[in-house]
Design an enzyme around this catalytic site. Sequence first.
Site, PDB file in Angstrom:
ATOM      1  N   HIS A 145       3.279  -4.197  -9.332  1.00 38.63           N
ATOM      2  CA  HIS A 145       4.252  -3.117  -9.167  1.00 38.63           C
ATOM      3  C   HIS A 145       5.653  -3.618  -9.515  1.00 38.63           C
ATOM      4  O   HIS A 145       6.099  -4.621  -8.959  1.00 38.63           O
ATOM      5  CB  HIS A 145       4.269  -2.619  -7.717  1.00 38.63           C
ATOM      6  CG  HIS A 145       3.094  -1.765  -7.374  1.00 38.63           C
ATOM      7  ND1 HIS A 145       3.200  -0.510  -6.832  1.00 38.63           N
ATOM      8  CD2 HIS A 145       1.765  -1.983  -7.529  1.00 38.63           C
ATOM      9  CE1 HIS A 145       1.994   0.007  -6.657  1.00 38.63           C
ATOM     10  NE2 HIS A 145       1.116  -0.879  -7.066  1.00 38.63           N
ATOM     11  N   TYR A 178       8.514   4.120   0.970  1.00 39.18           N
ATOM     12  CA  TYR A 178       8.916   3.845   2.358  1.00 39.18           C
ATOM     13  C   TYR A 178       9.843   4.972   2.767  1.00 39.18           C
ATOM     14  O   TYR A 178      10.811   5.247   2.054  1.00 39.18           O
ATOM     15  CB  TYR A 178       9.684   2.530   2.454  1.00 39.18           C
ATOM     16  CG  TYR A 178       8.856   1.274   2.260  1.00 39.18           C
ATOM     17  CD1 TYR A 178       8.316   0.608   3.349  1.00 39.18           C
ATOM     18  CD2 TYR A 178       8.649   0.730   0.991  1.00 39.18           C
ATOM     19  CE1 TYR A 178       7.578  -0.559   3.195  1.00 39.18           C
ATOM     20  CE2 TYR A 178       7.910  -0.443   0.821  1.00 39.18           C
ATOM     21  CZ  TYR A 178       7.380  -1.082   1.925  1.00 39.18           C
ATOM     22  OH  TYR A 178       6.649  -2.233   1.773  1.00 39.18           O
ATOM     23  N   PRO A 202       5.101  -5.154   9.887  1.00 38.73           N
ATOM     24  CA  PRO A 202       4.613  -5.036   8.511  1.00 38.73           C
ATOM     25  C   PRO A 202       5.602  -4.401   7.526  1.00 38.73           C
ATOM     26  O   PRO A 202       5.374  -4.431   6.316  1.00 38.73           O
ATOM     27  CB  PRO A 202       3.357  -4.152   8.653  1.00 38.73           C
ATOM     28  CG  PRO A 202       3.464  -3.499   9.979  1.00 38.73           C
ATOM     29  CD  PRO A 202       4.281  -4.391  10.840  1.00 38.73           C
ATOM     30  N   LYS A 262       5.543  -8.988   4.707  1.00 38.84           N
ATOM     31  CA  LYS A 262       5.729 -10.437   4.626  1.00 38.84           C
ATOM     32  C   LYS A 262       4.662 -11.281   5.331  1.00 38.84           C
ATOM     33  O   LYS A 262       4.565 -12.479   5.083  1.00 38.84           O
ATOM     34  CB  LYS A 262       7.088 -10.823   5.243  1.00 38.84           C
ATOM     35  CG  LYS A 262       8.293 -10.317   4.479  1.00 38.84           C
ATOM     36  CD  LYS A 262       8.451 -11.027   3.164  1.00 38.84           C
ATOM     37  CE  LYS A 262       9.605 -10.483   2.359  1.00 38.84           C
ATOM     38  NZ  LYS A 262       9.324 -10.390   0.934  1.00 38.84           N
ATOM     39  N   TYR A 301      12.715  -8.514  -0.968  1.00 41.92           N
ATOM     40  CA  TYR A 301      11.387  -7.887  -0.916  1.00 41.92           C
ATOM     41  C   TYR A 301      10.389  -8.684  -1.756  1.00 41.92           C
ATOM     42  O   TYR A 301       9.249  -8.907  -1.339  1.00 41.92           O
ATOM     43  CB  TYR A 301      11.464  -6.430  -1.394  1.00 41.92           C
ATOM     44  CG  TYR A 301      10.172  -5.691  -1.173  1.00 41.92           C
ATOM     45  CD1 TYR A 301       9.904  -5.075   0.054  1.00 41.92           C
ATOM     46  CD2 TYR A 301       9.192  -5.621  -2.173  1.00 41.92           C
ATOM     47  CE1 TYR A 301       8.702  -4.418   0.284  1.00 41.92           C
ATOM     48  CE2 TYR A 301       7.989  -4.967  -1.958  1.00 41.92           C
ATOM     49  CZ  TYR A 301       7.755  -4.367  -0.728  1.00 41.92           C
ATOM     50  OH  TYR A 301       6.560  -3.724  -0.509  1.00 41.92           O
TER      51      TYR A 301
HETATM   52  P1  RFL Z   1      -5.426 -13.878  10.845  1.00 40.69           P
HETATM   53  O1  RFL Z   1      -5.694 -12.978   9.670  1.00 40.69           O
HETATM   54  O2  RFL Z   1      -5.196 -13.252  12.153  1.00 40.69           O
HETATM   55  O3  RFL Z   1      -6.648 -14.898  10.937  1.00 40.69           O
HETATM   56  C1  RFL Z   1      -6.793 -15.787  12.024  1.00 40.69           C
HETATM   57  C2  RFL Z   1      -8.274 -16.050  12.211  1.00 40.69           C
HETATM   58  O4  RFL Z   1      -8.453 -16.967  13.289  1.00 40.69           O
HETATM   59  C3  RFL Z   1      -9.550 -16.536  14.086  1.00 40.69           C
HETATM   60  N1  RFL Z   1      -9.407 -17.085  15.446  1.00 40.69           N
HETATM   61  C4  RFL Z   1     -10.103 -18.146  15.910  1.00 40.69           C
HETATM   62  N2  RFL Z   1     -11.014 -18.919  15.320  1.00 40.69           N
HETATM   63  C5  RFL Z   1     -11.540 -19.921  16.077  1.00 40.69           C
HETATM   64  N3  RFL Z   1     -11.196 -20.151  17.377  1.00 40.69           N
HETATM   65  C6  RFL Z   1     -10.280 -19.392  17.983  1.00 40.69           C
HETATM   66  N4  RFL Z   1      -9.931 -19.614  19.255  1.00 40.69           N
HETATM   67  C7  RFL Z   1      -9.693 -18.338  17.253  1.00 40.69           C
HETATM   68  N5  RFL Z   1      -8.761 -17.404  17.534  1.00 40.69           N
HETATM   69  C8  RFL Z   1      -8.608 -16.653  16.440  1.00 40.69           C
HETATM   70  C9  RFL Z   1      -9.460 -15.032  14.035  1.00 40.69           C
HETATM   71  O5  RFL Z   1     -10.701 -14.416  14.351  1.00 40.69           O
HETATM   72  C10 RFL Z   1      -9.045 -14.798  12.589  1.00 40.69           C
HETATM   73  O6  RFL Z   1     -10.144 -14.645  11.724  1.00 40.69           O
HETATM   74  O7  RFL Z   1      -4.185 -14.841  10.556  1.00 40.69           O
HETATM   75  P2  RFL Z   1      -3.706 -15.543   9.189  1.00 40.69           P
HETATM   76  O8  RFL Z   1      -4.864 -16.173   8.483  1.00 40.69           O
HETATM   77  O9  RFL Z   1      -2.529 -16.344   9.577  1.00 40.69           O
HETATM   78  O10 RFL Z   1      -3.259 -14.325   8.243  1.00 40.69           O
HETATM   79  C11 RFL Z   1      -2.140 -13.534   8.562  1.00 40.69           C
HETATM   80  C12 RFL Z   1      -2.304 -12.106   8.028  1.00 40.69           C
HETATM   81  O11 RFL Z   1      -3.571 -11.611   8.427  1.00 40.69           O
HETATM   82  C13 RFL Z   1      -1.185 -11.159   8.519  1.00 40.69           C
HETATM   83  O12 RFL Z   1       0.052 -11.825   8.533  1.00 40.69           O
HETATM   84  C14 RFL Z   1      -1.030  -9.910   7.616  1.00 40.69           C
HETATM   85  O13 RFL Z   1      -2.173  -9.109   7.672  1.00 40.69           O
HETATM   86  C15 RFL Z   1       0.191  -9.101   8.033  1.00 40.69           C
HETATM   87  N6  RFL Z   1       0.351  -7.846   7.280  1.00 40.69           N
HETATM   88  C16 RFL Z   1       0.905  -7.826   6.020  1.00 40.69           C
HETATM   89  N7  RFL Z   1       1.279  -8.973   5.423  1.00 40.69           N
HETATM   90  C17 RFL Z   1       1.764  -8.970   4.135  1.00 40.69           C
HETATM   91  O14 RFL Z   1       2.124 -10.031   3.609  1.00 40.69           O
HETATM   92  N8  RFL Z   1       1.871  -7.799   3.382  1.00 40.69           N
HETATM   93  C18 RFL Z   1       1.504  -6.604   3.902  1.00 40.69           C
HETATM   94  O15 RFL Z   1       1.554  -5.603   3.184  1.00 40.69           O
HETATM   95  C19 RFL Z   1       1.033  -6.576   5.282  1.00 40.69           C
HETATM   96  N9  RFL Z   1       0.658  -5.423   5.845  1.00 40.69           N
HETATM   97  C20 RFL Z   1      -0.062  -6.635   7.860  1.00 40.69           C
HETATM   98  C21 RFL Z   1       0.120  -5.431   7.115  1.00 40.69           C
HETATM   99  C22 RFL Z   1      -0.626  -6.591   9.138  1.00 40.69           C
HETATM  100  C23 RFL Z   1      -1.003  -5.382   9.681  1.00 40.69           C
HETATM  101  N10 RFL Z   1      -1.588  -5.413  10.987  1.00 40.69           N
HETATM  102  C24 RFL Z   1      -2.787  -4.752  11.315  1.00 40.69           C
HETATM  103  C25 RFL Z   1      -1.081  -6.338  11.963  1.00 40.69           C
HETATM  104  C26 RFL Z   1      -0.248  -4.210   7.635  1.00 40.69           C
HETATM  105  C27 RFL Z   1      -0.788  -4.171   8.944  1.00 40.69           C
HETATM  106  C28 RFL Z   1      -1.127  -2.800   9.492  1.00 40.69           C
HETATM  107  C1  PHB Z   2      -0.193  -1.875   2.998  1.00 36.63           C
HETATM  108  O1  PHB Z   2      -0.542  -1.445   1.880  1.00 36.63           O
HETATM  109  O2  PHB Z   2      -1.005  -2.039   3.922  1.00 36.63           O
HETATM  110  C2  PHB Z   2       1.228  -2.192   3.228  1.00 36.63           C
HETATM  111  C3  PHB Z   2       2.122  -2.152   2.180  1.00 36.63           C
HETATM  112  C4  PHB Z   2       3.467  -2.431   2.387  1.00 36.63           C
HETATM  113  C5  PHB Z   2       3.896  -2.754   3.678  1.00 36.63           C
HETATM  114  C6  PHB Z   2       2.991  -2.819   4.726  1.00 36.63           C
HETATM  115  C7  PHB Z   2       1.645  -2.524   4.510  1.00 36.63           C
HETATM  116  O3  PHB Z   2       5.205  -3.027   3.894  1.00 36.63           O
END
Ligand code: RFL
Ligand code: PHB
Length: 390
Positions: A72, A200, A292, A296, A384
Amino acid sequence: MQTQVVIVGAGPAGMLLSRLLDRADIDHVVLERRTREYVLGRIRAGILEWSAVDVIRSAGVGARMDREGDAHDRLNISWGGKRLLPIELAELSGRRVMAYGQTELQHDLYEAADAAGTTLLFEAADVALHDVTSDSPSVTFRHNGADERIDCQFIAGCDGYHGVSRATIPDGIRQEFERVYPFGWLGILSKTPPLPHLVYSNHERGFALCSTRNPMLSRYYVQCPLDDTTDDWSDDRFWTELFARIPAEVSDRIQTGPSIEKSIAPLRSFVAEPMRHGSLFLAGDAAHIVPPTGAKGLNLAVSDVHLLSLALITHFRDGNSAGLDRYSDQALARVWNAVRFSWSMTTLLHRFPDTTGFDQRIQERELEYLAGSVAARTSFAEQYVGLRFS
Ligand code: RFL
Ligand code: PHB
């Protein structure tokens, strides 16, 4: 068992680190509390910075992302139900972002680990870290009904916000910084074509976001009260609320359909310092959470493991530990930049419970300033798309 590095957590941080270590022939074991299907079922991030794209490619897992991801060069910000401002990311910052779902990346990482024969243990229960400040740290856990122990040199705590690694750093050493926001995001996936660009939206009724996964899968969010549950939100209510918060010229182009996933996520900013304690290194959500809004979270997880992998590789190859010693400071500098940007975007675009007419006018004025100033848009775009690795 014995290995060089134990990685706790098989989310994107843990699995990407595993790939990077594998390419440098560093022996490691990955322990995951959940099942593979559970991890793959979590719908989360969608947007990758180009630095993250480069790391994913360098880890040898970028082929499908390059084929199916969507680069994008622009996003849109709307407010007041009428204004629609394009931010030309590529023109202003020289970089684009990649729309590629975290679920897809996670899938690619598991496939690559299978192909490489990585020791990746799912449903590892009661993981505990021992003697992390000694020369002989170890990790114990239960797996398939048996008590297991792995002796290692380093532990990578990639176990997310609810993991055990961070808590291993004693209270007197660990400092935590937190802001909890008084609202959540309700997100849905629908099998409908997405808009060509992210939107957004700031609106008196609350924030909204139109995003994408692939040509036949869209992701949409609306800000909601923290005590709402998905049962409060029928699909009809969701689409009506989304459309009330975005300009008609945007909603006119959205194709609605049944949701295939619906979930509510709370928003918080959180940082734990330091990110190293003895032989334990924290990476990703284990050390920090961002709302989110700035997209980041996943990108920070990627940049942490990039820095950590380089430091571990230099240590094992050259016996030089300078990178390991620098890791916490280097990672935290990037983290705090992202925390600041995500906080400011969240503050600019959301309706807080105590928002007054004054606050709403201030938000709209800041958005008008963004519309009128190339300097302001350039600054936004630069943050961004994310920092380059120096
Ligand atoms: P995770 O993905 O939480 O993975 C951690 C893993 O560790 C396991 N675990 C254990 N394993 C063994 N023993 C234990 N005691 C344990 N405790 C936990 C868990 O089961 C899991 O599998 O962390 P990680 O790898 O650091 O990854 C981080 C990302 O998942 C997170 O930062 C992003 O999803 C955040 N996020 C976004 N980030 C972006 O860069 N761009 C985005 O567009 C974006 N959108 C989002 C998001 C997060 C969202 N939510 C639901 C919080 C949108 C949403 C809605
Ligand atoms: C997403 O597609 O899940 C998404 C995109 C941009 C954001 C957060 C989540 O800032």
